[in-house]
Design a protein around this motif. Sequence first.
Motif, PDB file in Angstrom:
ATOM      1  N   MET A  46      85.205  -2.430 -60.501  1.00 14.17           N
ATOM      2  CA  MET A  46      84.343  -1.507 -61.216  1.00 14.17           C
ATOM      3  C   MET A  46      83.298  -2.322 -61.962  1.00 14.17           C
ATOM      4  N   MET A  47      82.038  -1.954 -61.824  1.00 15.44           N
ATOM      5  CA  MET A  47      80.966  -2.564 -62.602  1.00 15.44           C
ATOM      6  C   MET A  47      80.227  -1.452 -63.341  1.00 15.44           C
ATOM      7  N   VAL A  48      80.254  -1.536 -64.653  1.00 21.56           N
ATOM      8  CA  VAL A  48      79.574  -0.560 -65.502  1.00 21.56           C
ATOM      9  C   VAL A  48      78.411  -1.270 -66.182  1.00 21.56           C
ATOM     10  N   THR A  49      77.244  -0.680 -66.111  1.00 20.54           N
ATOM     11  CA  THR A  49      76.069  -1.246 -66.766  1.00 20.54           C
ATOM     12  C   THR A  49      75.533  -0.259 -67.790  1.00 20.54           C
ATOM     13  N   ALA A  50      74.921  -0.807 -68.825  1.00 23.52           N
ATOM     14  CA  ALA A  50      74.367   0.039 -69.880  1.00 23.52           C
ATOM     15  C   ALA A  50      73.072  -0.574 -70.401  1.00 23.52           C
ATOM     16  N   ARG A  51      72.180   0.293 -70.857  1.00 29.11           N
ATOM     17  CA  ARG A  51      70.952  -0.165 -71.505  1.00 29.11           C
ATOM     18  C   ARG A  51      70.701   0.704 -72.732  1.00 29.11           C
TER      19      ARG A  51
ATOM     20  N   TYR B 162      73.079   4.609 -75.614  1.00 28.64           N
ATOM     21  CA  TYR B 162      72.972   3.842 -74.379  1.00 28.64           C
ATOM     22  C   TYR B 162      73.055   4.772 -73.184  1.00 28.64           C
ATOM     23  N   GLU B 163      72.208   4.526 -72.185  1.00 31.53           N
ATOM     24  CA  GLU B 163      72.404   5.122 -70.872  1.00 31.53           C
ATOM     25  C   GLU B 163      73.353   4.180 -70.150  1.00 31.53           C
ATOM     26  N   PHE B 164      74.329   4.726 -69.430  1.00 29.19           N
ATOM     27  CA  PHE B 164      75.253   3.859 -68.710  1.00 29.19           C
ATOM     28  C   PHE B 164      75.763   4.539 -67.454  1.00 29.19           C
TER      29      PHE B 164
ATOM     30  N   ARG C 183      79.846  -7.037 -83.276  1.00 29.25           N
ATOM     31  CA  ARG C 183      80.662  -7.792 -84.232  1.00 29.25           C
ATOM     32  C   ARG C 183      80.367  -9.286 -84.164  1.00 29.25           C
ATOM     33  N   SER C 184      80.032  -9.768 -83.002  1.00 24.89           N
ATOM     34  CA  SER C 184      79.744 -11.192 -82.826  1.00 24.89           C
ATOM     35  C   SER C 184      78.360 -11.584 -83.353  1.00 24.89           C
ATOM     36  N   SER C 185      77.354 -10.739 -83.088  1.00 23.68           N
ATOM     37  CA  SER C 185      75.973 -11.114 -83.418  1.00 23.68           C
ATOM     38  C   SER C 185      75.360 -10.324 -84.564  1.00 23.68           C
ATOM     39  N   GLY C 186      75.958  -9.167 -84.902  1.00 21.69           N
ATOM     40  CA  GLY C 186      75.378  -8.315 -85.941  1.00 21.69           C
ATOM     41  C   GLY C 186      74.279  -7.406 -85.443  1.00 21.69           C
ATOM     42  N   GLU C 187      74.036  -7.419 -84.123  1.00 16.88           N
ATOM     43  CA  GLU C 187      73.013  -6.562 -83.518  1.00 16.88           C
ATOM     44  C   GLU C 187      73.591  -5.864 -82.293  1.00 16.88           C
ATOM     45  N   PHE C 188      73.084  -4.670 -82.035  1.00 17.74           N
ATOM     46  CA  PHE C 188      73.491  -3.954 -80.830  1.00 17.74           C
ATOM     47  C   PHE C 188      72.667  -4.502 -79.660  1.00 17.74           C
ATOM     48  N   PRO C 189      73.320  -4.906 -78.572  1.00 17.56           N
ATOM     49  CA  PRO C 189      72.593  -5.509 -77.444  1.00 17.56           C
ATOM     50  C   PRO C 189      71.704  -4.495 -76.733  1.00 17.56           C
ATOM     51  N   THR C 190      70.658  -5.003 -76.083  1.00 15.51           N
ATOM     52  CA  THR C 190      69.762  -4.113 -75.320  1.00 15.51           C
ATOM     53  C   THR C 190      70.363  -3.758 -73.972  1.00 15.51           C
ATOM     54  N   ARG C 191      71.165  -4.654 -73.404  1.00 16.46           N
ATOM     55  CA  ARG C 191      71.825  -4.409 -72.119  1.00 16.46           C
ATOM     56  C   ARG C 191      73.249  -4.937 -72.193  1.00 16.46           C
ATOM     57  N   MET C 192      74.111  -4.356 -71.372  1.00 15.15           N
ATOM     58  CA  MET C 192      75.498  -4.798 -71.352  1.00 15.15           C
ATOM     59  C   MET C 192      76.052  -4.514 -69.958  1.00 15.15           C
TER      60      MET C 192
END
Length: 74
Positions: free
Chosen positions: A1-6, A17-19, A61-70
């Motif tokens: 399974m590969m789930v992508t989000a932006r 996020y759209e995912f 939690r690691s960076s303090g920011e919500f990522p743009t993509r995952m």
Amino acid sequence: MMVTARRVEAAAGEVRYEFGLDDKFDRILAIDSRTLDAHVEDGDFNSAAGAIAAKVVRAWRSSGEFPTRMVFAS
């Protein structure tokens, strides 16, 4: 399974996020930026939603920011 989000929106109090599977961004995940509670617009919080929500929260939690993509792959 590969789930992508932006990330599509980062308003006060909520990040959206759209995912989807294999780059089909057909669902919306919303995360409360204060409590980190997550929900999906269609109400079906399945394994794909849970996996990508966990990755986003872990990145925050690691960076303090919500990522743009995952990406989550299993």
